[in-house]
Design a protein around this motif. Structure first.
Motif, PDB file in Angstrom:
ATOM      1  N   ARG B  28       0.833  -1.209   0.000  1.00  0.00           N
ATOM      2  CA  ARG B  28       0.000   0.000   0.000  1.00  0.00           C
ATOM      3  C   ARG B  28       0.864   1.254   0.000  1.00  0.00           C
ATOM      4  O   ARG B  28       1.862   1.320   0.724  1.00  0.00           O
ATOM      5  CB  ARG B  28      -0.847  -0.044   1.284  1.00  0.00           C
ATOM      6  CG  ARG B  28      -1.761   1.106   1.501  1.00  0.00           C
ATOM      7  CD  ARG B  28      -2.491   0.892   2.825  1.00  0.00           C
ATOM      8  NE  ARG B  28      -3.443   1.947   3.075  1.00  0.00           N
ATOM      9  CZ  ARG B  28      -4.056   2.145   4.240  1.00  0.00           C
ATOM     10  NH1 ARG B  28      -3.819   1.338   5.251  1.00  0.00           N
ATOM     11  NH2 ARG B  28      -4.907   3.129   4.403  1.00  0.00           N
ATOM     12  N   ILE B 112      -2.901  -0.253 -10.620  1.00  0.00           N
ATOM     13  CA  ILE B 112      -2.727   0.200  -9.229  1.00  0.00           C
ATOM     14  C   ILE B 112      -1.331  -0.167  -8.755  1.00  0.00           C
ATOM     15  O   ILE B 112      -0.651   0.636  -8.102  1.00  0.00           O
ATOM     16  CB  ILE B 112      -3.816  -0.425  -8.327  1.00  0.00           C
ATOM     17  CG1 ILE B 112      -5.185   0.073  -8.790  1.00  0.00           C
ATOM     18  CG2 ILE B 112      -3.523  -0.177  -6.847  1.00  0.00           C
ATOM     19  CD1 ILE B 112      -6.051   0.780  -7.828  1.00  0.00           C
ATOM     20  N   TYR B 115       1.222   2.374  -9.768  1.00  0.00           N
ATOM     21  CA  TYR B 115       1.226   3.643  -9.026  1.00  0.00           C
ATOM     22  C   TYR B 115       1.551   3.443  -7.538  1.00  0.00           C
ATOM     23  O   TYR B 115       1.894   4.400  -6.848  1.00  0.00           O
ATOM     24  CB  TYR B 115      -0.100   4.379  -9.228  1.00  0.00           C
ATOM     25  CG  TYR B 115      -0.222   4.901 -10.642  1.00  0.00           C
ATOM     26  CD1 TYR B 115       0.484   6.033 -11.033  1.00  0.00           C
ATOM     27  CD2 TYR B 115      -0.990   4.235 -11.588  1.00  0.00           C
ATOM     28  CE1 TYR B 115       0.405   6.502 -12.328  1.00  0.00           C
ATOM     29  CE2 TYR B 115      -1.075   4.689 -12.889  1.00  0.00           C
ATOM     30  CZ  TYR B 115      -0.374   5.829 -13.260  1.00  0.00           C
ATOM     31  OH  TYR B 115      -0.443   6.294 -14.546  1.00  0.00           O
ATOM     32  N   ILE B 116       1.426   2.232  -7.052  1.00  0.00           N
ATOM     33  CA  ILE B 116       1.916   1.966  -5.685  1.00  0.00           C
ATOM     34  C   ILE B 116       3.432   2.211  -5.660  1.00  0.00           C
ATOM     35  O   ILE B 116       3.981   2.726  -4.695  1.00  0.00           O
ATOM     36  CB  ILE B 116       1.581   0.516  -5.253  1.00  0.00           C
ATOM     37  CG1 ILE B 116       0.106   0.414  -4.879  1.00  0.00           C
ATOM     38  CG2 ILE B 116       2.456   0.066  -4.083  1.00  0.00           C
ATOM     39  CD1 ILE B 116      -0.379  -0.993  -4.543  1.00  0.00           C
ATOM     40  N   PRO B 119       3.472   7.101  -7.036  1.00  0.00           N
ATOM     41  CA  PRO B 119       2.178   7.785  -7.194  1.00  0.00           C
ATOM     42  C   PRO B 119       2.291   9.261  -7.561  1.00  0.00           C
ATOM     43  O   PRO B 119       1.279   9.971  -7.595  1.00  0.00           O
ATOM     44  CB  PRO B 119       1.567   7.635  -5.793  1.00  0.00           C
ATOM     45  CG  PRO B 119       2.758   7.639  -4.876  1.00  0.00           C
ATOM     46  CD  PRO B 119       3.909   7.052  -5.639  1.00  0.00           C
ATOM     47  N   LEU B 144      -3.502   3.859  -2.383  1.00  0.00           N
ATOM     48  CA  LEU B 144      -3.530   2.755  -3.347  1.00  0.00           C
ATOM     49  C   LEU B 144      -3.135   1.472  -2.648  1.00  0.00           C
ATOM     50  O   LEU B 144      -2.147   1.448  -1.906  1.00  0.00           O
ATOM     51  CB  LEU B 144      -2.546   3.045  -4.489  1.00  0.00           C
ATOM     52  CG  LEU B 144      -2.774   4.371  -5.216  1.00  0.00           C
ATOM     53  CD1 LEU B 144      -1.580   4.710  -6.101  1.00  0.00           C
ATOM     54  CD2 LEU B 144      -4.049   4.336  -6.042  1.00  0.00           C
ATOM     55  N   HIS B 146      -3.055  -3.051  -2.723  1.00  0.00           N
ATOM     56  CA  HIS B 146      -3.241  -4.371  -3.339  1.00  0.00           C
ATOM     57  C   HIS B 146      -3.199  -5.376  -2.188  1.00  0.00           C
ATOM     58  O   HIS B 146      -2.195  -5.505  -1.503  1.00  0.00           O
ATOM     59  CB  HIS B 146      -2.125  -4.649  -4.352  1.00  0.00           C
ATOM     60  CG  HIS B 146      -2.365  -5.906  -5.148  1.00  0.00           C
ATOM     61  ND1 HIS B 146      -1.783  -6.140  -6.365  1.00  0.00           N
ATOM     62  CD2 HIS B 146      -3.143  -6.987  -4.911  1.00  0.00           C
ATOM     63  CE1 HIS B 146      -2.187  -7.309  -6.837  1.00  0.00           C
ATOM     64  NE2 HIS B 146      -3.009  -7.848  -5.967  1.00  0.00           N
ATOM     65  N   THR B 164      -7.647  -4.882  -5.598  1.00  0.00           N
ATOM     66  CA  THR B 164      -6.895  -3.625  -5.516  1.00  0.00           C
ATOM     67  C   THR B 164      -7.896  -2.522  -5.206  1.00  0.00           C
ATOM     68  O   THR B 164      -9.098  -2.682  -5.430  1.00  0.00           O
ATOM     69  CB  THR B 164      -6.182  -3.297  -6.834  1.00  0.00           C
ATOM     70  OG1 THR B 164      -7.128  -3.377  -7.909  1.00  0.00           O
ATOM     71  CG2 THR B 164      -5.027  -4.245  -7.100  1.00  0.00           C
ATOM     72  N   MET B 166      -8.411   1.992  -4.966  1.00  0.00           N
ATOM     73  CA  MET B 166      -7.993   3.394  -5.024  1.00  0.00           C
ATOM     74  C   MET B 166      -8.994   4.167  -4.178  1.00  0.00           C
ATOM     75  O   MET B 166     -10.193   4.081  -4.427  1.00  0.00           O
ATOM     76  CB  MET B 166      -8.047   3.875  -6.477  1.00  0.00           C
ATOM     77  CG  MET B 166      -7.800   5.360  -6.653  1.00  0.00           C
ATOM     78  SD  MET B 166      -8.333   5.948  -8.297  1.00  0.00           S
ATOM     79  CE  MET B 166     -10.043   6.331  -7.989  1.00  0.00           C
ATOM     80  N   SER B 168      -9.564   8.087  -2.398  1.00  0.00           N
ATOM     81  CA  SER B 168      -8.979   9.421  -2.397  1.00  0.00           C
ATOM     82  C   SER B 168     -10.012  10.433  -1.910  1.00  0.00           C
ATOM     83  O   SER B 168     -11.216  10.236  -2.100  1.00  0.00           O
ATOM     84  CB  SER B 168      -8.525   9.777  -3.810  1.00  0.00           C
ATOM     85  OG  SER B 168      -7.895  11.039  -3.820  1.00  0.00           O
ATOM     86  N   LEU B 189      -7.879   1.711 -10.998  1.00  0.00           N
ATOM     87  CA  LEU B 189      -7.253   3.019 -11.070  1.00  0.00           C
ATOM     88  C   LEU B 189      -8.134   3.863 -11.987  1.00  0.00           C
ATOM     89  O   LEU B 189      -8.215   3.594 -13.191  1.00  0.00           O
ATOM     90  CB  LEU B 189      -5.834   2.864 -11.634  1.00  0.00           C
ATOM     91  CG  LEU B 189      -4.810   3.971 -11.468  1.00  0.00           C
ATOM     92  CD1 LEU B 189      -4.993   5.100 -12.448  1.00  0.00           C
ATOM     93  CD2 LEU B 189      -4.802   4.533 -10.035  1.00  0.00           C
TER      94      LEU B 189
END
Lengths: 477, 441
Positions: B28, B112, B115-116, B119, B144, B146, B164, B166, B168, B189
């Protein structure tokens, strides 16, 4: 473990971090849950791991791992460094830390009665006996629910950073929660929730005397349910009990005095502050408004001697005689104020970033007795405890709904008052104080902040406080 | 042998009669943003072990965070040594027969993972999108994750859940007083959702720059998905059998079939919605999850149960375990047929509320609560937004709010943040005649 922590700090420097910090943080806890005199279950918590913080090109990276091997720590440091490097391109104001004098120390809290000094079945008897104790405490009302949770835990840390800080500590704590409902078909219901907590061992259970306290409370709540009258809604003097005063100072002084919040770091989470940069020295209340946050109080739930950046702890005067005096600082906020950290950085566990937190926050007591405070009120209300409360994200407009409350007439407590609502601003509260007694009491809480949200143990408290000319509200229903 | 099966065997060999082992493997990264720049980027790689153990109807729960296998053995020994000193659990019920996990489809998005690792471009995009409006700065975070979860039980259940996510939220600030907040969540994502979130937060901030005070009283309220999502947290918590047993529910006096809300309101717990991160095919007791209404057209339809609370209520598990307390997975409100503008046009005197926090109960059993607004709120008169106004409290009974729902929008948003624990898909809702409050001095 020390060698792994030191390795992490050295590796961070080798990988280009201008600052490196590593913390081994272990928590071992044991919990018993009961409901209506029955055990529901029991649990063990064991969290151990290493947290790493680095500054690279002015950006802060944090990574944590429960893998207590050299390989696990290496990957963690590498991750913290690479992520900090990646986001550093977006930094407008690179971070820097102050030059606080850091501790090199070891300390521990010694429980007078260690957790294992009483057999488990005795602890269970203690818990389930609370239900038996409250039976017969009401005449007509029923008690459909009493839940009680017992939690003992020890927190161990080894903190090392690249500026020379090194602190090892071990602190045992106990906390209990209870929730009770008192109900009557004709009169509805009342609900009371309370947390007790402190650092130390099983001696705390003797101090809290729940076996005496709960039956008394239940009887009182029945009387409130049957006899309490609505509060007056014209302006009256209000004596606010220390339990509520503690919450008020925690919410409307402690939180807005957190320097990271003032600087906007928690703006989307724990919110902002009505205190803006440059407001130190501004008046927020009268001469009675002195609020202190002190992590060093022996036995306190928020006790520590060095914070998680290895800065020595000390008492902090947040409001002093009505003036905004000192903010809670860590080593990263202090440079913006041209000051040094006052040791407020704490993390909940190894997976948590150290952020600015309160410890034990209280309003400074005076030298009056409660009776003298009472005698000074001709007509008013004394609100001793609360249930519902909240405060806005800048910590200005706040509300507390009283649970145990009394009318005051000519200096004497008269009948019960039902659900009085104290709804005031921060400035009006601290400016309306007209007297404080000498009965300093503390209450335990778990204070939330950060993302992921971190709950840390705190005490809050104060004396009984008299407020002049307050218009109370009454709740609906 | 995989670690979770090995620990299960150890627990049963030790003498526990029933056991569930849960191993959670997680990677994460969370980027926190403040003053329109990253304040910290945080990373976790973890392997957490959860144990549910029973000996002679005594229930034990353990949470062990650490990769050292001997740590688990130590925990098992510790628990076994105290097993006889505890009492039979009031909640004990035998573990349910396992079922076949429901196939939901792919809940894993490889984007994801990318970007883990880094990011920064997502953070940059969110900051830049919000700044397309004339705001001063933003704060918020992008989280983010997994996760792989393995469960084995003494009833023979073995399952693996991988997803996974996301999540925000962004808060935007404009001028002295203007602020707006929005959130989003997905198993994928979704740049489009991040951009939409940033735009909504920024638009609310700009629109609420100049505010006036408003007197508290009774108003019709339009609650955004952020506000109603927070109240849904409490409503679904109160619909749990455990909350009813522990006196933390206004449904303590109700049974399924009772009318508890407006007939316009339907709340579903749907663990099979592949877009929402709470989706899963089995619960923590190995029971297949099901889509179910909690409240259907105003009627209390389902109390959420695991096997233990179900036994207490002489009911069946609803696939919502939680070893001790049942919980919902994804909360979904059925849409209405309004556009937001149409909902506003239905209001003679009311307030549109963007966000809230600190919802606290005076009494859970009676549902008496208050919550304080934060961010944008607007006074509505004769069907039109007149002005932005300053903070006020909603102070009423949660039951009244449910009964007075009078309209919902077609459009719904997927939200989750500090004050919304479960992935929630909610519309804007109109609630008639709500009591509000404010400081007296």
């Amino acid at each position: 473990m020390l060698d792994l922590v030191e390795y992490a700090v050295k590796l961070a420097s080798d990988l280009g971090a201008s600052y490196g910090e590593a913390r081994y943080h272990g928590i071992n806890g044991f919990t018993i849950y009961t409901r209506n005199g029955n055990v529901m279950g029991s649990g063990i918590t064991s969290r151990r791991g290493i947290a790493v913080r680095v500054v690279v090109n002015g950006a802060l990276g944090f990574a944590a791992t429960p893998e207590l091997t050299r390989d696990g720590v290496r990957k963690t440091v590498e991750k913290a460094v690479s992520l900090a490097k990646a986001v550093s391109q977006l930094m407008k104001k690179p971070l820097k830390q102050d030059d606080s004098r850091l501790g090199r120390a070891r300390y521990s809290v010694v429980a007078r009665k260690p957790f294992d000094s009483i057999p488990l079945d005795e602890k269970v008897n203690y818990m389930t006996g609370l239900w038996r104790n409250i039976q017969g405490s009401t005449k007509e009302a029923r008690i459909p629910v009493l839940t009680v949770t017992y939690n003992e835990w020890t927190e161990e840390k080894i903190i090392v950073n690249s500026d020379g800080g090194y602190v090892e500590s071990s602190i045992p704590r106990i906390t209990m929660y209870y929730n009770m409902v008192v109900t009557s078909p004709a009169k509805g219901s009342l609900q009371r929730w309370e947390q007790l907590g402190g650092s130390g061992g099983l001696e705390l259970l003797e101090k809290w005397r729940l076996h005496e306290k709960l039956p008394e409370e239940v009887g009182r709540y029945e009387e409130i349910l049957f006899k309490a009258l609505p509060p007056p809604t014209d302006p009256v003097d209000v004596i606010v009990g220390s339990e509520i005063v503690g919450l008020v100072v925690h919410e409307s002084c402690g939180h807005p005095s957190e320097a990271d919040r003032i600087m906007g770091r928690e703006a989307a989470q724990a919110g902002k502050s009505f205190i803006k940069p440059g407001m130190q020295g501004s008046r927020i209340g009268n001469e009675y408004a002195t609020v202190i946050d002190d992590p060093t109080i022996p036995g306190s739930y928020g006790f520590y001697l060095y914070d998680d950046e290895a800065v020595p702890a000390r008492a902090r005067y947040l409001y002093k005689e009505g003036v905004i005096y000192e903010h809670l600082q860590n080593r990263f906020t202090a440079p913006f104020y041209n000051t040094r950290s006052n040791g407020a950085a704490r993390a909940m566990d190894y997976a948590s970033e150290p952020i600015i937190r309160m410890a034990n926050t209280y309003l400074k007591p005076g030298d009056m007795s409660f009776e003298e405070l009472l005698e000074s009120v001709k007509r008013g209300v004394y609100i001793k405890s609360y249930m519902e409360w909240n405060i806005d994200d800048e910590r200005w407009s706040q509300r507390y709904v009283g649970l145990e409350a009394y009318m005051i007439e000519n200096g004497e407590l008269k009948g019960y008052v039902r659900n009085p609502v104290l709804e005031v601003t921060t400035k009006s509260f601290y400016s309306s104080i007209d007297g404080v007694d000498r009965n300093l009491e503390f209450y335990a809480g778990t204070c939330g902040k950060g993302e992921p949200s971190q709950g840390v143990p705190v005490w809050f408290g104060g004396p009984n406080v008299k407020l002049k000319n307050i218009r109370l509200r009454s709740t609906v229903g | 042998m995989e670690i979770y099966k090995r620990i299960l065997k150890e627990a049963l060999d030790k003498g526990f009669q029933e056991a569930i082992v849960r191993v959670l493997e997680s990677e994460r990264t969370m980027t926190k943003i403040a003053n329109s720049e990253p304040s910290v980027v945080q990373h976790w790689r973890s392997l957490d072990i959860g144990l549910y153990l029973v000996k002679d109807k005594r229930i034990f729960i353990a949470e062990v965070r650490g990769l050292d296998p001997s740590g688990t053995e130590y925990t098992l020994n510790q628990l076994f040594s105290i097993a006889d000193k505890l009492r039979e659990s009031e909640l004990y019920a035998p573990l349910p027969e396992p079922g076949k996990p429901v196939e939901i489809g792919n809940l894993v998005d490889k984007n994801i993972d990318k970007y883990i690792e880094d990011p920064s471009s997502l953070a940059e995009e969110v900051i830049n999108t919000a700044h397309e409006e004339r705001i001063d700065y933003i704060a918020g975070m992008i989280d983010l994750k997994h996760e792989k979860e393995y469960i084995a039980s003494s009833k023979g259940f073995e399952g693996m859940h991988e997803y996974t996510s996301m999540e925000s939220y962004i808060r935007a600030f404009a001028g002295e007083e203007g602020s707006g907040q929005w959130s989003t969540c997905s198993t994928k994502l979704r740049r489009d959702k991040l951009a939409e979130m940033a735009r909504i937060a920024a638009r609310y901030a700009v629109d609420s720059k100049s505010r006036v005070d408003i007197e508290p009283g009774i108003y019709d309220l339009i609650l955004s998905p952020m506000v109603f999502g927070n109240l849904l947290d409490y409503i679904s918590y109160m619909a749990s059998g455990f909350s009813i047993l522990t006196g933390m529910s206004m449904f303590i006096k109700n049974k399924p079939g009772d009318k508890v809300a407006s007939e316009k309101f339907t709340l579903i717990d749907n663990p099979h919605e592949p877009e929402l991160p709470g989706s899963r095919g089995f619960d923590l007791e190995g029971v297949p999850t099901i889509r179910k209404p909690i409240i259907e057209k105003g009627i209390l339809a389902t109390i959420l149960h695991n096997s233990k609370t179900a036994a207490k209520f002489s009911a069946s598990t609803t696939g919502n375990a939680g070893w001790i307390s049942p919980e919902p997975w994804n909360l979904i409100v059925e849409p209405g047929d309004y556009r937001l503008e149409e909902l506003i046009s239905e209001v003679k005197k009311g307030i549109l509320i963007n966000n809230n926090w600190y919802t606290r109960f005076q009494n859970y059993v009676e549902g008496e609560f208050s919550t304080i607004t934060r961010d944008a709120l607007f006074f509505i008169e004769n069907g039109e937004i007149k002005t932005a106004v300053r903070k006020i409290r909603i102070a009423d009974k949660l039951g009244n709010i449910l009964r007075n729902i009078d309209g919902l929008t077609k459009e719904r948003y997927d939200v989750k943040w500090w004050e919304i624990s479960y992935p929630t898909r909610a519309p804007y809702i109109l609630v008639r005649g709500v009591n509000t409050s404010k400081h007296t001095i």
